[in-house]
Design a protein around this motif. Structure first.
Motif, mmCIF file in Angstrom:
data_model
loop_
_atom_site.group_PDB
_atom_site.id
_atom_site.type_symbol
_atom_site.label_atom_id
_atom_site.label_comp_id
_atom_site.label_asym_id
_atom_site.label_seq_id
_atom_site.Cartn_x
_atom_site.Cartn_y
_atom_site.Cartn_z
ATOM 1 N N TYR A 143 -10.249 -0.531 -6.493
ATOM 2 C CA TYR A 143 -9.786 0.607 -5.691
ATOM 3 C C TYR A 143 -8.318 0.418 -5.304
ATOM 4 O O TYR A 143 -7.527 1.362 -5.339
ATOM 5 N N TRP A 144 -7.937 -0.816 -4.954
ATOM 6 C CA TRP A 144 -6.543 -1.077 -4.559
ATOM 7 C C TRP A 144 -5.574 -0.590 -5.641
ATOM 8 O O TRP A 144 -4.516 -0.051 -5.356
ATOM 9 N N ASN A 145 -5.954 -0.781 -6.904
ATOM 10 C CA ASN A 145 -5.047 -0.365 -7.975
ATOM 11 C C ASN A 145 -4.740 1.125 -7.942
ATOM 12 O O ASN A 145 -3.730 1.565 -8.470
ATOM 13 N N LYS A 146 -5.622 1.887 -7.297
ATOM 14 C CA LYS A 146 -5.363 3.332 -7.192
ATOM 15 C C LYS A 146 -4.379 3.653 -6.073
ATOM 16 O O LYS A 146 -3.757 4.698 -6.075
ATOM 17 N N VAL A 147 -4.312 2.782 -5.072
ATOM 18 C CA VAL A 147 -3.525 3.145 -3.884
ATOM 19 C C VAL A 147 -2.315 2.236 -3.673
ATOM 20 O O VAL A 147 -1.649 2.311 -2.662
ATOM 21 N N LYS A 148 -2.056 1.364 -4.661
ATOM 22 C CA LYS A 148 -0.911 0.465 -4.468
ATOM 23 C C LYS A 148 0.375 1.236 -4.719
ATOM 24 O O LYS A 148 0.373 2.274 -5.388
ATOM 25 N N GLY A 149 1.468 0.712 -4.192
ATOM 26 C CA GLY A 149 2.758 1.360 -4.362
ATOM 27 C C GLY A 149 3.112 1.410 -5.825
ATOM 28 O O GLY A 149 2.812 0.499 -6.584
ATOM 29 N N ASP A 150 3.766 2.476 -6.230
ATOM 30 C CA ASP A 150 4.086 2.617 -7.633
ATOM 31 C C ASP A 150 5.193 3.622 -7.708
ATOM 32 O O ASP A 150 5.155 4.660 -7.088
ATOM 33 N N GLN A 151 6.174 3.305 -8.518
ATOM 34 C CA GLN A 151 7.363 4.125 -8.507
ATOM 35 C C GLN A 151 7.101 5.498 -9.090
ATOM 36 O O GLN A 151 7.731 6.465 -8.772
ATOM 37 N N SER A 152 6.116 5.577 -10.005
ATOM 38 C CA SER A 152 5.973 6.832 -10.720
ATOM 39 C C SER A 152 5.029 7.767 -9.996
ATOM 40 O O SER A 152 4.240 8.445 -10.598
ATOM 41 N N VAL A 153 5.075 7.766 -8.669
ATOM 42 C CA VAL A 153 4.180 8.653 -7.942
ATOM 43 C C VAL A 153 4.821 10.019 -7.944
ATOM 44 O O VAL A 153 5.980 10.167 -7.594
ATOM 45 N N LEU A 206 0.840 -1.196 0.000
ATOM 46 C CA LEU A 206 0.000 0.000 0.000
ATOM 47 C C LEU A 206 0.875 1.245 0.000
ATOM 48 O O LEU A 206 1.880 1.311 0.706
ATOM 49 N N SER A 207 0.497 2.242 -0.813
ATOM 50 C CA SER A 207 1.160 3.532 -0.713
ATOM 51 C C SER A 207 0.325 4.391 0.235
ATOM 52 O O SER A 207 -0.800 4.773 -0.079
ATOM 53 N N LEU A 208 0.878 4.681 1.416
ATOM 54 C CA LEU A 208 0.138 5.461 2.413
ATOM 55 C C LEU A 208 -0.211 6.835 1.860
ATOM 56 O O LEU A 208 -1.280 7.377 2.124
ATOM 57 N N GLU A 209 0.729 7.363 1.081
ATOM 58 C CA GLU A 209 0.521 8.707 0.575
ATOM 59 C C GLU A 209 -0.671 8.763 -0.384
ATOM 60 O O GLU A 209 -1.537 9.632 -0.288
ATOM 61 N N LYS A 210 -0.746 7.771 -1.296
ATOM 62 C CA LYS A 210 -1.880 7.748 -2.219
ATOM 63 C C LYS A 210 -3.176 7.487 -1.456
ATOM 64 O O LYS A 210 -4.222 8.038 -1.772
ATOM 65 N N PHE A 211 -3.083 6.608 -0.455
ATOM 66 C CA PHE A 211 -4.281 6.280 0.322
ATOM 67 C C PHE A 211 -4.800 7.538 1.026
ATOM 68 O O PHE A 211 -5.994 7.861 0.972
ATOM 69 N N ALA A 212 -3.885 8.276 1.662
ATOM 70 C CA ALA A 212 -4.288 9.497 2.372
ATOM 71 C C ALA A 212 -4.921 10.485 1.388
ATOM 72 O O ALA A 212 -5.897 11.170 1.700
ATOM 73 N N GLN A 213 -4.341 10.540 0.182
ATOM 74 C CA GLN A 213 -4.859 11.420 -0.863
ATOM 75 C C GLN A 213 -6.299 11.035 -1.215
ATOM 76 O O GLN A 213 -7.176 11.889 -1.310
ATOM 77 N N THR A 214 -6.567 9.719 -1.393
ATOM 78 C CA THR A 214 -7.913 9.317 -1.826
ATOM 79 C C THR A 214 -8.932 9.447 -0.693
ATOM 80 O O THR A 214 -10.125 9.490 -0.953
ATOM 81 N N LEU A 215 -8.468 9.505 0.564
ATOM 82 C CA LEU A 215 -9.431 9.679 1.660
ATOM 83 C C LEU A 215 -10.114 11.038 1.559
ATOM 84 O O LEU A 215 -11.203 11.243 2.072
ATOM 85 N N LYS A 216 -9.440 11.975 0.876
ATOM 86 C CA LYS A 216 -10.034 13.320 0.755
ATOM 87 C C LYS A 216 -11.112 13.352 -0.322
ATOM 88 O O LYS A 216 -11.883 14.284 -0.411
ATOM 89 N N GLU A 261 9.341 7.857 5.527
ATOM 90 C CA GLU A 261 9.789 7.085 6.702
ATOM 91 C C GLU A 261 8.828 5.950 7.041
ATOM 92 O O GLU A 261 9.201 5.006 7.714
ATOM 93 N N ARG A 262 7.570 6.040 6.558
ATOM 94 C CA ARG A 262 6.634 4.951 6.843
ATOM 95 C C ARG A 262 6.245 4.177 5.570
ATOM 96 O O ARG A 262 5.214 3.526 5.538
ATOM 97 N N ASP A 263 7.069 4.276 4.542
ATOM 98 C CA ASP A 263 6.744 3.604 3.282
ATOM 99 C C ASP A 263 6.932 2.090 3.443
ATOM 100 O O ASP A 263 8.017 1.622 3.757
ATOM 101 N N LEU A 299 -8.436 1.310 6.698
ATOM 102 C CA LEU A 299 -8.202 2.107 7.914
ATOM 103 C C LEU A 299 -8.031 1.206 9.139
ATOM 104 O O LEU A 299 -7.184 1.453 9.996
ATOM 105 N N VAL A 300 -8.838 0.148 9.224
ATOM 106 C CA VAL A 300 -8.721 -0.775 10.362
ATOM 107 C C VAL A 300 -7.422 -1.582 10.230
ATOM 108 O O VAL A 300 -6.677 -1.783 11.188
ATOM 109 N N TRP A 301 -7.154 -2.014 9.000
ATOM 110 C CA TRP A 301 -5.967 -2.855 8.730
ATOM 111 C C TRP A 301 -4.673 -2.116 9.090
ATOM 112 O O TRP A 301 -3.717 -2.711 9.590
ATOM 113 N N LEU A 302 -4.664 -0.800 8.894
ATOM 114 C CA LEU A 302 -3.440 -0.027 9.163
ATOM 115 C C LEU A 302 -3.047 -0.050 10.641
ATOM 116 O O LEU A 302 -1.898 0.178 10.983
ATOM 117 N N ILE A 303 -4.020 -0.326 11.514
ATOM 118 C CA ILE A 303 -3.692 -0.394 12.939
ATOM 119 C C ILE A 303 -3.088 -1.759 13.258
ATOM 120 O O ILE A 303 -2.520 -1.978 14.302
#
Length: 760
Positions: free
Chosen positions: A290-300, A241-251, A309-311, A267-271
């Protein structure tokens, strides 16, 4: 009618137990150790549901306030009135000052599981002695288990693996079922790692085997060893999971139901998760989208340092650098072969389990592929000047710094090249789809994915058009790369004037140019160059243009695999239950390009007495599949399957070569009404990963599992759990497959028999 808030325990369970194997009441009751006396009896079900609800309520109440705040926003879109319950819990929480549990921390608006620092290795162990004699090995094993079963084959294999690493030579080991080969390579690997200070990579073909190694074999190894060994699993970036993309899509708002549910699950899984690996999650098919939108990807392009630090992926890579044993799969292992940067840290020693798949995996790495979506995505990142992506930002930097113009292309001209590239790539893939449809093989193929071989001589006007379009693409890419390199040189001279944000953009443009280089090379190799590669087009007939890919792969990979992999490593042990053909390793040596005089070979027979323990039956009263319709064939096999199931009381695995036939058989078995008390589980229809389906299969007394290709091996269902295996058709690869065709031609040219030498 009832007017009032409604809560749905299934919905709550999916959100609050994001990694559960299943969400049926019986599954959840078992997971929570609730006694369910009489499943499917209304009163018993009601009682269990009530108890389950109390558990769910308790878990919901224990969530951090941060998570509940996100829930309050998202739960508006759920089917039930969970929002009211969440609000009630939040108002209680905000009255008392919330203290987070020790295991959780807040990080940029997300509550995450705290992660322990990576373990340092014990480097001061030197007097580790490998148990050379059988007596010593038995003593070591019995130390850990009183009831240890002695398997001679296992000890022989341990020695050979250990000496292979010690003496730097490659070894092929065929170890029959029941030899216990995982421990037979893990233990010697562990001793060698501790003595030599090198790391060893263990590679598998299936995720199933990786999970088995991690959950079962490695803990077992650690019980046996007198010292500590660190092991880590490393997967490809898109598994994390890319936390950064996930945080972005929460908005983002206006999501569909599946997306809302999946966001809440994550959100539950992250705990709870330490790895951020999606294979832990039980996602619906909508959730996968939806996962395909928030998965890790080099071209972010977000790439905000605070998330670094939390990647999860970076952490997995860092852990791999420190680990003694790295568990991974064949494609990660072979990423060394391609020009792209290797994902694994450097290694000289490897164990390749399920080694009979290595050749296929290598073909993909030694070849090239071009697909519409990737090309499109790459160009979109750079964008035209108007879309204000990287290109626009680069021009802003050029304009603001005191750079002379000299031989730099004008923005307008560069923009023209980019627009031409967008246009030409569309044209190229449109033509490719047409070439594919017009090919003679397209007529007789009813498959969704059409594969059309591009022969060395491109005939016909469409094929010529494809070559011309490909050539234009290659030249446009060359011009763009050239223009960008000049710009980058200019900016490099001025780099002291750049802000750190601007430097960040330039980094991105650097990596964009590297990807463009790779793309240009693919166009060149695939379209312009006369090479010995087998080339073919694959089209998805449902959406031809978006799902068109062109491939080129060598018909044989042995020579390249030997040169670029085996010769670069000090020792590689290749093992599998199937490496020999007619008692000989020749076929495998040839496929892998290994020299029989430089490789050790060992065949360990299975301890099972097949003659006494297994009965093989071949049915002679089925219609010939070629002479009847699929429907008739399915009807005939379903009748057989029902009577076999009743004779064996379920406990059967049925293997198909095609998903289509599996689906029709499954539907007919369900409809027949004969198997009402059986749990019928089908890959691709019942949701869940392979391991999850296998676990569910073992849970029911009367279970029938239908699987396709990936179930044909590596499924470990011991003992009585599986008493009957039915193979509907033998899994020959189709002679129309472009690669199979090319291999067969090579065999015919050298006077061999394609069917006997290859297919069989």
């Amino acid at each position: 009618g009832y007017e009032g808030p409604i809560l749905d325990t299934v919905e709550m369970a999916r959100i609050l137990y994001p990694t559960a194997d299943g969400y049926k009441l019986t599954d959840l009751a078992e997971q929570e150790n609730l006694t369910h006396e009489r499943p499917h009896q209304a009163d018993s079900d009601a009682l269990v549901t009530a108890e389950l609800f109390l558990r769910l309520h308790k878990k919901l109440s224990s969530l951090p306030l941060k998570t509940l705040q996100q829930f309050a926003r998202l739960s508006v879109g759920l089917k039930s009135n969970l929002k009211q319950l969440v609000s009630a819990i939040m108002s209680e929480k905000s009255i008392i000052d919330e203290s987070l549990p020790d295991t959780v921390e807040n990080f940029h608006n997300l509550a995450l599981k705290k992660i322990a620092p990576l373990e340092e290795n014990d480097t001061d162990i030197t007097d580790v002695k490998f148990p050379e004699t059988e007596q010593e090995k038995i003593a070591m094993m019995q130390n850990a288990f009183s009831s240890f079963e002695i398997k001679n084959g296992q000890y022989v294999m341990m020695d050979r693996v250990y000496h292979s690493f010690q003496n730097h030579h490659h070894t092929l080991i065929e170890a029959g079922t029941g030899v216990g080969k995982s421990l037979a390579y893990l233990l010697p690997a562990a001793f060698f790692v501790k003595q030599s200070g090198s790391r060893i990579v263990v590679s598998t073909h299936t995720i199933q085997l990786q999970e088995q190694l991690l959950s079962k074999e490695i803990p077992l190894m650690n019980e046996i060893l007198p010292f500590k060994v660190t092991s880590v699993l490393l997967k490809g970036r898109s598994h994390y999971l890319s936390l950064e993309k996930f945080a972005q899509t929460l908005k983002e708002d206006n999501d569909n139901y599946d997306t809302i549910l999946t966001k809440m699950q994550i959100l539950v899984w992250l705990i709870e998760t330490e790895t951020g690996d999606r294979d832990e999650l039980n996602l619906s098919s909508g959730g996968m989208i939806y996962w395909n939108k928030v998965k890790g990807d080099q071209s972010v392009f977000l790439q905000n340092k605070v998330w670094g630090e939390r990647d999860f992926y970076k952490r997995a890579k860092a852990a791999a650098k420190k680990a003694d044993l790295i568990i991974t799969n064949h494609s990660m292992l072979l990423s060394d072969l391609s020009s792209k940067a290797s994902i694994l840290p450097d290694f000289d020693y490897a164990v390749i389990d399920e080694g009979h798949h290595l050749e296929k995996a290598a073909g993909r790495f030694l070849g090239y592929s071009l697909d519409y979506l990737s090309v499109r995505l790459l160009l979109t990142q750079f964008g035209t000047y108007e879309t204000r992506q990287l290109f626009y930002k680069m021009e802003q930097i050029l304009a603001s710094s005191k750079l002379g113009n000299g031989d730099i292309l004008h923005t307008f001209e560069l923009n023209q090249i980019v627009s031409d590239l967008f246009y030409e790539s569309d044209e190229f893939f449109k033509i490719a789809a047409v070439v594919s449809k017009k090919a003679p093989s397209a007529k007789k193929n009813s498959n969704v994915r059409l594969k059309t071989r591009l022969n060395s001589v491109l005939k016909g006007k469409e094929s010529i058009a494809l070559a011309i379009s490909g050539e234009r693409m290659a030249f446009l890419l060359k011009d763009l790369i050239h223009a960008l390199n000049i710009r980058l040189e200019w900016i490099k001279k001025e780099k002291n004037q750049l802000s750190s944000e601007q430097k960040g953009f330039m980094e991105e443009i650097y990596s964009f140019v590297i990807e463009l280089e790779e793309l240009r090379e693919s166009f060149y190799e695939l379209i312009l160059k006369e090479s010995g590669l087998v080339k073919w087009i694959e089209v998805d007939t449902r959406s031809p243009q978006n799902a068109t890919t062109i491939y080129a792969q060598p018909a044989t990979v042995g020579e390249a695999l030997n040169r670029r992999f085996f010769q670069q490593k000090k020792a590689v042990v290749i093992t599998s239950a199937t490496l020999t053909v007619k008692q000989s390793f020749d076929y495998m040596l040839n496929e892998l390009g290994l020299d029989r005089h430089k490789v050790e070979m060992l065949k360990i027979d299975s301890p099972f007495e097949y003659k006494k323990q297994v009965q093989l039956l071949i049915s002679d009263d089925l219609p010939d599949i070629k002479s009847v319709s699929t429907e008739d064939y399915v009807t005939a096999i379903t009748e057989h399957l029902i009577s076999i199931a009743e004779a064996t009381k379920g406990r059967m695995l049925i293997l198909f070569t095609a998903q289509e036939m599996l689906k029709k058989t499954y539907e007919l078995m369900k409809e027949s009404g004969f198997l009402n008390e059986y749990a019928i589980i089908a890959q691709g229809i019942t949701s869940g990963s392979r391991s999850r389906l296998t676990r569910n299969f073992r849970r029911y007394d009367k279970a029938i599992l239908l699987g396709t290709s990936s179930f044909w091996e590596g499924v470990d269902i011991p003992g009585e759990d599986l008493s009957c295996l039915v193979i509907v058709r033998l899994p020959f690869s189709s002679p129309d497959e472009p690669l199979t065709q090319a291999k067969n031609e090579l065999i015919s040219q050298s006077g061999g028999n394609p069917f006997a030498d290859y297919s069989l």
